[in-house]
Design a protein around this motif. Structure first.
Motif, PDB file in Angstrom:
ATOM      1  N   GLN A  49     111.756  42.670 103.318  1.00  0.00           N
ATOM      2  CA  GLN A  49     110.667  43.121 102.269  1.00  0.00           C
ATOM      3  C   GLN A  49     110.107  44.328 102.750  1.00  0.00           C
ATOM      4  O   GLN A  49     109.506  44.466 103.606  1.00  0.00           O
ATOM      5  CB  GLN A  49     109.695  41.975 102.209  1.00  0.00           C
ATOM      6  N   ARG A  78     105.936  47.453  98.185  1.00  0.00           N
ATOM      7  CA  ARG A  78     105.809  48.177  96.952  1.00  0.00           C
ATOM      8  C   ARG A  78     106.226  49.696  97.233  1.00  0.00           C
ATOM      9  O   ARG A  78     105.585  50.443  98.031  1.00  0.00           O
ATOM     10  CB  ARG A  78     104.419  48.116  96.410  1.00  0.00           C
ATOM     11  N   GLN A 135     111.497  45.634  95.503  1.00  0.00           N
ATOM     12  CA  GLN A 135     111.075  45.789  96.986  1.00  0.00           C
ATOM     13  C   GLN A 135     111.850  45.283  98.267  1.00  0.00           C
ATOM     14  O   GLN A 135     111.692  45.780  99.238  1.00  0.00           O
ATOM     15  CB  GLN A 135     109.719  45.080  97.126  1.00  0.00           C
ATOM     16  N   GLN A 136     112.944  44.243  97.695  1.00  0.00           N
ATOM     17  CA  GLN A 136     113.659  43.610  98.707  1.00  0.00           C
ATOM     18  C   GLN A 136     114.974  44.282  99.116  1.00  0.00           C
ATOM     19  O   GLN A 136     115.488  44.773  98.020  1.00  0.00           O
ATOM     20  CB  GLN A 136     114.128  42.383  98.184  1.00  0.00           C
ATOM     21  N   ASN A 193     119.552  42.618  93.593  1.00  0.00           N
ATOM     22  CA  ASN A 193     118.964  41.421  93.824  1.00  0.00           C
ATOM     23  C   ASN A 193     118.815  40.220  92.750  1.00  0.00           C
ATOM     24  O   ASN A 193     118.696  39.292  92.807  1.00  0.00           O
ATOM     25  CB  ASN A 193     117.356  42.147  94.143  1.00  0.00           C
ATOM     26  N   ASN A 207     109.910  39.218  90.038  1.00  0.00           N
ATOM     27  CA  ASN A 207     109.158  39.480  91.203  1.00  0.00           C
ATOM     28  C   ASN A 207     109.771  40.112  92.546  1.00  0.00           C
ATOM     29  O   ASN A 207     110.938  39.366  92.715  1.00  0.00           O
ATOM     30  CB  ASN A 207     108.461  38.133  91.471  1.00  0.00           C
ATOM     31  N   TYR A 208     109.474  41.143  93.123  1.00  0.00           N
ATOM     32  CA  TYR A 208     110.054  41.702  94.307  1.00  0.00           C
ATOM     33  C   TYR A 208     111.393  42.138  94.199  1.00  0.00           C
ATOM     34  O   TYR A 208     111.975  42.582  95.207  1.00  0.00           O
ATOM     35  CB  TYR A 208     109.845  40.823  95.388  1.00  0.00           C
ATOM     36  N   THR A 209     112.068  42.131  92.914  1.00  0.00           N
ATOM     37  CA  THR A 209     113.502  42.837  92.966  1.00  0.00           C
ATOM     38  C   THR A 209     113.450  44.377  93.262  1.00  0.00           C
ATOM     39  O   THR A 209     114.784  44.459  93.729  1.00  0.00           O
ATOM     40  CB  THR A 209     114.182  42.427  91.458  1.00  0.00           C
TER      41      THR A 209
END
Ligand SMILES: [Zn+2]
Length: 388
Positions: A349, A352, A341-342, A378, A337-339
């Motif tokens: 953050q 997307r 986007q961050q 990340n 998750n979110y790897t």
């Protein structure tokens, strides 16, 4: 450690005939036992299931009734019973479907047996001794020098080649030297893998083999379709003495073999390629962090490119996993998750981003990011945090 080694096998004509019989014997026992279990259940649904031990007892009866079974290595028929019992126990636990009858026409034939404890397997360079078959020619036996031989499987693949798979118990290998380096890996579609150090591994490509494999798959489908229609028409016109079966169509059979050969070549090349990369990584790093792919992309793979990538990914992951274990390195998996986007520098953050954006700048700290390398960093951070 149990090690698997696969060799080509070159039986003489007599041995090939014998093997044909032995493949058939295994299938015969399977089908007999299965039929027995089924009719037993039909006669009395509450009757107790015959377990492996019971099946081995029945095997003695079967051998008296059908003396040709004595041509088989006795352990190989016990293993058939074992496999059938396993498949029933999976059924009872709702982990698998009904065991099915094995067909004579199945394209892959094989049987497995156990070596006795005192068996001497390698008898000369490129020659092994197998139960019931005796001395038989193989490809290189050099890799078999050390260890205790446990099981063997002889198989005939759709391209007409014979193989011998051996299970050997050998001492654990020396672990790779420690490097004190850690790495995170992001799996991509454009590249196969990108590391947090910025190394990129190309995706697997074998254009010629892929082209041939798809072309022959197409030919195979078309010929099968035509053969099916011809057979139906022939059998529908009752004027003939004999019915036709679809397997009589040589053209289609040839396509099946050629298709299988190219698909096998492709699979072997992919395997070699992944072996090279994973060995590199396991040698270079002590701790490797990767995404848990199950939750990432394996769920929705409607794109062809993706489903091909998936085949490589799961094999990559599997290979990496056992190599880390074998050579004393550590593999950590994290949720993906979110790897992407961050910001890996300040944790901002950024939301997307569409796939075509390969590079971006963090609006908070101004760091320039390569999309995939940032994701890999990340992943690494996440993994190290989880590991404490
Ligand atoms: Zn930032």
């Amino acid at each position: 450690m149990l090690k698997g080694v696969k060799l080509r096998l070159y039986p003489t004509q007599t041995q090939a005939k014998q093997l044909w019989q032995l493949f058939g014997n295994g299938r015969f026992v399977w089908n007999q036992m299965l039929a027995m279990a089924k009719s037993r259940y039909q006669n009395n649904p509450s009757s107790q299931f015959v377990n492996e031990y019971g099946m081995n007892n029945l095997l003695k009866q079967l051998k008296k009734e059908y003396p040709f079974l004595k041509a088989s290595d006795a352990t190989s028929l016990q293993i058939v019973n074992h496999n059938l019992a396993q498949s029933f126990s999976r059924l009872f636990k709702h982990q698998g479907g009904q065991p099915r009858f094995k067909s004579r026409r199945s394209t892959k034939k094989s049987y497995t047996g156990r070596f006795s404890a005192s068996a001497k397997v390698v008898i000369a360079k490129r020659r092994v001794k197998l139960p019931k078959l005796g001395s038989i020619k193989t490809s290189k036996t050099g890799a078999l020098a050390v260890g205790k031989f446990k099981r063997y499987t002889i198989s005939l693949d759709p391209t007409g080649k014979y193989y011998l798979s051996l299970q050997i118990e050998c001492p654990d290998p020396e672990p790779f030297t420690k490097t004190n380096l850690v790495v995170g890996i992001d799996m991509g579609v454009a590249d196969l893998a990108i590391t947090s150090d910025g190394d990129k591994y190309d995706k697997f490509q074998a254009l010629w083999e892929t082209y041939q494999a798809t072309a022959w798959q197409r030919k195979y489908n078309r010929r099968k379709y035509k053969a099916t229609i011809n057979v139906r028409q022939w059998n529908h016109n009752k004027a003939h003495l004999t019915d036709m079966v679809i397997n009589d169509y040589q053209n289609w059979q040839r396509a099946r073999k050629t298709k299988a050969r190219y698909q096998q070549k492709l699979a072997n090349k992919r395997k070699d390629y992944l072996h090279k990369i994973t060995t590199d990584l396991v040698k270079k790093y002590d701790v490797i962090v990767i995404e848990d792919l199950k939750t990432k992309n394996l769920m929705h793979n409607h794109h062809l490119a993706k489903s091909i990538a998936n085949a490589s990914w799961s094999q990559f992951r599997y290979t990496l996993e056992y190599k880390c274990q074998r050579y004393g390195k550590q593999l950590i998996t994290v949720k993906p998750n979110y790897t992407s986007q961050q910001c890996s520098h300040c944790g901002f953050q950024s939301g997307r981003k569409p796939l075509e954006i390969r590079e971006w700048t963090c609006p908070r700290c101004g760091t320039q990011h390569d999309r995939d390398v940032n994701a890999a960093v990340n992943i690494l951070n996440k993994g190290l945090k989880n590991a404490g």
